[in-house]
Scaffold this active site. Structure first.
Site, short mmCIF file in Angstrom:
data_model
loop_
_atom_site.label_atom_id
_atom_site.label_comp_id
_atom_site.label_asym_id
_atom_site.label_seq_id
_atom_site.Cartn_x
_atom_site.Cartn_y
_atom_site.Cartn_z
N LYS A 199 0.76 -1.31 -0.06
CA LYS A 199 -0.03 0.10 -0.08
C LYS A 199 0.76 1.20 0.00
CE LYS A 199 -3.26 2.76 0.51
NZ LYS A 199 -4.45 3.28 -0.27
N LYS B 154 -0.35 11.74 6.21
CA LYS B 154 -0.11 10.50 7.09
C LYS B 154 0.56 9.62 6.48
CE LYS B 154 -3.29 7.54 7.29
NZ LYS B 154 -3.33 6.34 7.06
P1 NAD Z 1 -12.13 8.48 7.93
O1 NAD Z 1 -11.40 9.21 8.89
O2 NAD Z 1 -13.39 8.70 7.17
O3 NAD Z 1 -12.81 7.08 9.00
C1 NAD Z 1 -12.23 6.75 10.06
C2 NAD Z 1 -13.16 6.35 10.83
O4 NAD Z 1 -12.85 5.47 12.10
C3 NAD Z 1 -14.28 7.48 11.46
O5 NAD Z 1 -15.47 7.17 11.42
C4 NAD Z 1 -13.86 7.42 12.91
O6 NAD Z 1 -15.05 7.88 13.72
C5 NAD Z 1 -13.46 5.93 13.27
N1 NAD Z 1 -12.49 5.99 14.35
C6 NAD Z 1 -11.38 6.68 14.66
N2 NAD Z 1 -10.87 6.28 15.89
C7 NAD Z 1 -11.66 5.09 16.45
C8 NAD Z 1 -11.64 4.41 17.44
N3 NAD Z 1 -10.71 4.51 18.27
N4 NAD Z 1 -12.79 3.26 17.79
C9 NAD Z 1 -13.72 3.47 16.63
N5 NAD Z 1 -13.75 4.05 15.60
C10 NAD Z 1 -12.70 5.01 15.55
O7 NAD Z 1 -11.25 7.70 7.15
P2 NAD Z 1 -11.52 6.92 5.93
O8 NAD Z 1 -11.05 7.77 4.81
O9 NAD Z 1 -12.46 5.92 5.75
O10 NAD Z 1 -9.92 6.09 5.88
C11 NAD Z 1 -9.91 4.93 6.48
C12 NAD Z 1 -8.55 4.27 6.44
O11 NAD Z 1 -8.45 3.95 4.80
C13 NAD Z 1 -7.14 5.11 6.50
O12 NAD Z 1 -6.08 4.57 7.03
C14 NAD Z 1 -7.09 5.68 4.91
O13 NAD Z 1 -5.64 5.98 4.94
C15 NAD Z 1 -7.47 4.28 4.25
N6 NAD Z 1 -7.97 4.60 2.96
C16 NAD Z 1 -8.44 5.83 2.73
C17 NAD Z 1 -9.01 5.80 1.51
C18 NAD Z 1 -10.02 6.94 0.94
O14 NAD Z 1 -10.10 7.26 -0.32
N7 NAD Z 1 -10.86 7.71 1.73
C19 NAD Z 1 -8.68 5.05 0.12
C20 NAD Z 1 -7.77 4.17 0.66
C21 NAD Z 1 -7.24 3.73 1.92
#
Ligand code: NAD
Length: 298
Positions: free
Chosen positions: A172, A240
Site C-alpha cells: 500500500k 499521514k
Molecule cells: P475516516 O476518517 O473517514 O474514517 C475513520 C473512522 O474511524 C471514523 O468514522 C472515526 O470515527 C473512526 N474511528 C477513529 N478512531 C476510532 C476508535 N478508536 N474507535 C472506533 N472508531 C474510530 O477515514 P477513511 O477515509 O475511511 O480512511 C480509513 C483508512 O483507510 C485510513 O487508514 C486511510 O488512509 C485508508 N484509505 C482511505 C481511502 C479513501 O479514499 N478515503 C482510500 C484507501 C485507503
C-alpha cells in the site's frame, strides 16, 4: 452459515464496505467512535456494538478501517480493545493504511492470544469502496488469508496475497508513492498548460489518450478543473501516508527524493488549512507558485 463479522471504523471507506458485506449476506456488528455513522447503519438494519471488545466477543472475524497506526493499536491492543474480547481462533483483518512495522507488532501480540491477524489495506478510493471494486493487498499467514477470501471478495475485486505480516502494508505504501507523485505531476502539467493558455478540458482529453494517461488523471482530472475538492481521500490522510512511507524508507535505507519533495507540498497544504480537501488539491499550491488559476471553479 456465514461467518460472524465485526466491523470497526465507519468513515468514508468503512461505511460502504460494511454495507457491501451486508449485501453479500454477512450481517456485521458495527462500531465507530462517533455516533452518527452507527445510527445510519442501524437504520439500515445493522447490529451495533458498544466497544471494540464487545464487537470482538460477538465475532469470528473482526475488520478494522481506522485512520492511522495509533488508532489501530488502541482499538486492537488497548483497553476495551479487540484482543480483550476475541476468542482464540478469531481473525482480525486490518484494512486501514498504517505502518507495516506496527502491523508486524500487532501480528506478534495477537499470536500470543491465538488470534490471527492480516494487514489488508486497500486502494480504489471511496468509489471503489461503494462499488465493491477495491484492490486489497494482503499480508499475513496464507491459510488465514484463504479462509477469509470470500469476505474480502465482498468488498474488493483485485485481491492479492503479498506475503508475510506487513507485506500488505508495504504494498500500500508503494501504491501511495505513485498516487501522490502522479497527482502532483498532473497538478504541475495542468498549471503549465493553464498558464500557456490551453483549455484544461481539452488538455485532459489529449493527455488521457497517450502515455501520460492514468487512473488518477481519469478519476481526478475532471474534478480538478471544476475546482471540486470534496474528498475522496484527504490531504491529511495522504500526508499521514507520506510520513509512513518516509519512515519505512528510512528503516529500509531507501532514498525517495521525489516523494520527500511531494511530502513538503502536502505539509504546505495543511498549513494553508486545506487538510480536509481531496488530495488532488495539491494543484492549488502549484497554481499559487505560478501565479495562475487553471481551475474554472472556485
Ligand atoms: P475516516 O476518517 O473517514 O474514517 C475513520 C473512522 O474511524 C471514523 O468514522 C472515526 O470515527 C473512526 N474511528 C477513529 N478512531 C476510532 C476508535 N478508536 N474507535 C472506533 N472508531 C474510530 O477515514 P477513511 O477515509 O475511511 O480512511 C480509513 C483508512 O483507510 C485510513 O487508514 C486511510 O488512509 C485508508 N484509505 C482511505 C481511502 C479513501 O479514499 N478515503 C482510500 C484507501 C485507503
Amino acid at each position: 452459515m456465514a461467518q460472524k463479522i465485526g466491523f470497526i471504523g465507519l468513515g468514508i471507506m468503512g461505511k460502504p464496505m460494511a454495507r457491501n458485506l451486508r449485501k453479500a449476506g454477512y450481517a456485521p456488528t458495527v462500531y465507530n467512535r462517533s455516533r452518527p455513522a452507527m445510527e445510519e447503519l442501524k437504520r439500515e438494519g445493522a447490529t451495533l456494538g458498544s466497544s471494540a471488545k464487545d464487537v470482538a466477543a460477538a465475532s469470528e472475524v473482526v475488520i478494522t478501517m481506522l485512520p492511522n497506526s495509533p488508532d489501530v493499536e488502541a482499538v486492537v491492543l488497548g483497553v476495551n480493545g479487540v484482543l480483550e474480547g476475541a476468542q482464540p481462533g478469531t481473525t482480525v483483518i486490518d484494512m486501514s493504511t498504517i505502518s507495516p512495522l506496527v502491523s508486524q507488532t500487532i501480528y506478534e501480540e495477537a499470536k500470543k492470544k491465538k488470534v490471527n491477524t492480516l494487514d489488508a489495506p486497500v486502494s480504489g478510493g471511496e468509489k471503489g469502496a461503494i462499488e465493491g471494486t477495491l484492490s486489497i493487498m494482503v499480508g499475513g499467514d496464507r491459510e488465514v488469508f484463504e479462509a477469509v477470501l470470500p469476505i474480502l471478495q465482498a468488498m474488493g475485486k483485485t485481491i492479492t496475497y503479498m506475503g508475510a505480516a506487513g507485506a500488505g502494508g508495504f504494498t500500500k505504501l508503494a501504491n501511495q508513492v505513485i498516487v501522490a507523485l502522479n497527482l502532483t505531476a498532473i497538478g504541475e502539467a495542468l498549471t503549465l498548460g493553464g498558464k500557456a493558455g490551453l483549455d484544461p478540458e481539452r488538455l485532459i482529453q489529449a493527455l488521457g489518450g497517450g502515455m501520460a494517461g492514468s487512473r488518477c488523471l481519469e478519476m481526478k482530472g475532471p474534478q480538478i478543473i471544476k475546482g471540486n475538492f470534496q474528498p475522496g481521500f484527504t490531504i491529511d490522510l495522504h500526508h499521514k501516508d507520506l510520513g509512513l512511507i518516509m519512515e519505512a524508507a528510512r528503516a529500509l535505507q531507501v532514498p525517495l527524493p521525489t516523494t520527500a519533495v511531494v511530502q513538503e507540498l502536502f505539509s504546505a497544504l495543511r498549513v494553508k488549512g486545506r487538510g480536509a480537501w481531496d488530495h488532488s488539491a495539491v494543484i492549488t499550491i502549484l497554481e499559487e507558485l505560478a501565479g495562475v488559476q487553471v481551475r474554472t471553479g472556485s
